[in-house]
Design a protein around this motif. Structure first.
Motif, PDB file in Angstrom:
ATOM      1  N   ASP A   1     -24.357  30.587   1.004  1.00 16.09           N
ATOM      2  CA  ASP A   1     -23.999  29.817   1.257  1.00 16.09           C
ATOM      3  C   ASP A   1     -22.500  29.550   0.758  1.00 16.09           C
ATOM      4  O   ASP A   1     -21.309  28.839   0.801  1.00 16.09           O
TER       5      ASP A   1
ATOM      6  N   THR B   1     -14.626  24.524   1.195  1.00 14.48           N
ATOM      7  CA  THR B   1     -15.095  25.927   0.710  1.00 14.48           C
ATOM      8  C   THR B   1     -14.342  26.646  -0.468  1.00 14.48           C
ATOM      9  O   THR B   1     -14.675  27.492  -0.673  1.00 14.48           O
TER      10      THR B   1
ATOM     11  N   ALA C   1     -27.197  16.471  -0.659  1.00  8.13           N
ATOM     12  CA  ALA C   1     -27.280  17.290   0.485  1.00  8.13           C
ATOM     13  C   ALA C   1     -26.152  17.418   1.543  1.00  8.13           C
ATOM     14  O   ALA C   1     -24.798  17.911   1.596  1.00  8.13           O
ATOM     15  N   VAL C   2     -25.296  15.947   0.568  1.00  7.24           N
ATOM     16  CA  VAL C   2     -23.446  15.611   1.501  1.00  7.24           C
ATOM     17  C   VAL C   2     -22.597  15.849   0.846  1.00  7.24           C
ATOM     18  O   VAL C   2     -21.441  16.813   1.171  1.00  7.24           O
TER      19      VAL C   2
ATOM     20  N   ASN D   1     -19.648  23.073   1.335  1.00  2.54           N
ATOM     21  CA  ASN D   1     -19.524  24.281   3.673  1.00  2.54           C
ATOM     22  C   ASN D   1     -18.584  23.808   4.261  1.00  2.54           C
ATOM     23  O   ASN D   1     -19.050  24.713   5.668  1.00  2.54           O
ATOM     24  N   THR D   2     -18.313  22.414   4.210  1.00  2.00           N
ATOM     25  CA  THR D   2     -17.350  22.642   5.771  1.00  2.00           C
ATOM     26  C   THR D   2     -15.749  22.536   5.218  1.00  2.00           C
ATOM     27  O   THR D   2     -15.073  23.666   5.509  1.00  2.00           O
TER      28      THR D   2
ATOM     29  N   TYR E   1     -30.800  20.207   3.360  1.00  3.64           N
ATOM     30  CA  TYR E   1     -29.651  20.741   3.549  1.00  3.64           C
ATOM     31  C   TYR E   1     -29.048  21.294   4.769  1.00  3.64           C
ATOM     32  O   TYR E   1     -27.476  21.701   4.516  1.00  3.64           O
ATOM     33  N   GLY E   2     -29.333  21.125   5.480  1.00  2.66           N
ATOM     34  CA  GLY E   2     -29.378  21.282   7.190  1.00  2.66           C
ATOM     35  C   GLY E   2     -29.286  23.280   7.289  1.00  2.66           C
ATOM     36  O   GLY E   2     -30.315  23.377   6.726  1.00  2.66           O
TER      37      GLY E   2
ATOM     38  N   PHE F   1     -27.463  25.235   6.175  1.00  5.18           N
ATOM     39  CA  PHE F   1     -26.580  26.704   5.594  1.00  5.18           C
ATOM     40  C   PHE F   1     -27.888  26.392   4.360  1.00  5.18           C
ATOM     41  O   PHE F   1     -29.024  25.821   3.663  1.00  5.18           O
TER      42      PHE F   1
ATOM     43  N   PHE G   1     -23.893  19.198  -0.943  1.00  2.00           N
ATOM     44  CA  PHE G   1     -23.809  20.916  -0.017  1.00  2.00           C
ATOM     45  C   PHE G   1     -23.001  21.434   1.172  1.00  2.00           C
ATOM     46  O   PHE G   1     -22.372  21.775   1.208  1.00  2.00           O
ATOM     47  N   ASN G   2     -23.223  19.865   2.361  1.00  2.00           N
ATOM     48  CA  ASN G   2     -22.394  20.226   3.201  1.00  2.00           C
ATOM     49  C   ASN G   2     -21.280  20.090   3.344  1.00  2.00           C
ATOM     50  O   ASN G   2     -19.878  20.571   3.596  1.00  2.00           O
ATOM     51  N   GLN G   3     -20.881  19.234   2.345  1.00  2.00           N
ATOM     52  CA  GLN G   3     -19.249  19.146   2.134  1.00  2.00           C
ATOM     53  C   GLN G   3     -18.105  20.515   1.526  1.00  2.00           C
ATOM     54  O   GLN G   3     -17.224  20.787   2.261  1.00  2.00           O
TER      55      GLN G   3
END
Length: 321
Positions: free
Chosen positions: A109, A80, A69-70, A76-77, A102-103, A105, A72-74
């Protein structure tokens, strides 16, 4: 229960010149967990298998947290458009996207890049375990689910939990009856198994190679449709032991959604060149993987189909409505 990929993909090798090299500045593979698990294995395939096809060596970086998750979020922020970095994923990552771990996203994404190969689930115990066969485990799960401490690298709803849940269901119980301990990656779960904190590890075959060689653990069953090639050819499948449980794991890589077409294509070219060689097939075999060679648009199409099937499984297991 099984995840099925296109049969042609298992033998797919894209005709590309083996001598071609892609120029990528400081190539990096992110393993989104601690060292020692499946994501680590996936990045090592890229590191070794792509070496002849890149102008610089791939560096492996660990980014644990939330079973991917960390990372995947990084990506996507704030990363990218990072054209130098690829991130390891598995079928479990896709499942985590589906159940919302994964929030906000989703699979649309990121840019799906290429595969490292196919892995399969495994039921693993310590070498000195009282469990001599899968039947021993299943008998205890049927009689008293709380008497068996199962653990793996993922929380409730993860793919490793799903393997245990499918075993629990085959034993006549429900997934929520399982006594399950979650760890942040396969490496931590393996350490817990060797340390005696858990009794059964529902992991992946590919992770087992060094531990089988050392004699520290034994695999009671693979969750593959048929017996695997050496060094796993002596391990029976769950199905041949009378339990209808399969779990196939796609291992691969994604990039940020804003990566330029040029940077993305440079990586695709490297993977396609590698797929065309015997050397890459040897790397896959050494890591306990079967050839599942997809890149670019072909991988993206396969991911979309897989997501539909996983959503159906997650709904059946009560993970989503």
């Amino acid at each position: 229960m099984k995840i099925v990929y296109l049969a042609t993909a298992m033998a797919c090798a894209v005709a590309a010149p083996a001598f071609a090299q892609s120029t990528i500045d400081k190539p990096e593979c992110i393993a989104p967990a601690n060292p020692g698990g499946g994501f680590d294995l996936t990045c090592r395939v890229a590191q070794t298998g792509l070496e002849p096809h890149l102008t610089a060596p791939v560096q492996v970086t660990f980014m644990p947290g939330g079973i991917g998750a960390v990372a995947f979020n990084q990506f996507n922020t704030n990363r990218t458009d990072d054209g130098s970095a690829i991130v390891a994923f598995s079928t479990g990552s896709l499942l985590n996207i589906i159940v919302g771990k994964y929030g906000a996203f989703d699979e649309n994404d990121v840019r799906w890049l290429g595969t490292a190969g196919a892995d399969f689930g495994a039921v693993v115990v310590r070498a000195d375990s009282e469990y001599a066969s899968l039947k021993d485990v299943m008998d205890d799960l049927a009689a008293d689910p709380q008497s068996v401490v199962v653990g793996a690298g993922g929380s409730v709803g993860s793919q490793d939990w799903m393997k245990g849940a499918l075993l629990m269901r085959e034993a006549g119980g429900t997934p929520m009856q399982m006594r399950y301990v979650a760890f942040d990656g396969g490496g931590d779960a393996i350490a817990a198994l060797l340390g005696g904190s858990i009794e059964v590890y529902t992991g992946d075959v590919g992770e087992m190679v060094p531990y089988l060689e050392s004699g520290e653990m034994k695999v009671l069953a693979t969750l593959s449709p048929d017996r695997l090639a050496a060094p796993f050819d002596q391990i029976p499948t769950a199905k041949e032991q009378g339990y209808d449980v399969e779990w196939t794991i796609m291992r691969g890589f994604y990039m940020g959604k804003d990566v330029s077409d040029a940077d993305y294509q440079a990586w695709v070219d490297a993977f396609e060149a590698a797929y065309a060689t015997d050397a890459f097939a040897n790397v896959q075999a050494e890591r306990g993987l079967l050839p599942l060679n997809l890149s670019g648009e072909a991988l993206t199409a396969s991911i979309n189909g897989t997501m539909d099937e996983l959503r159906a499984i997650a709904t059946e297991a009560g993970l989503i409505k």
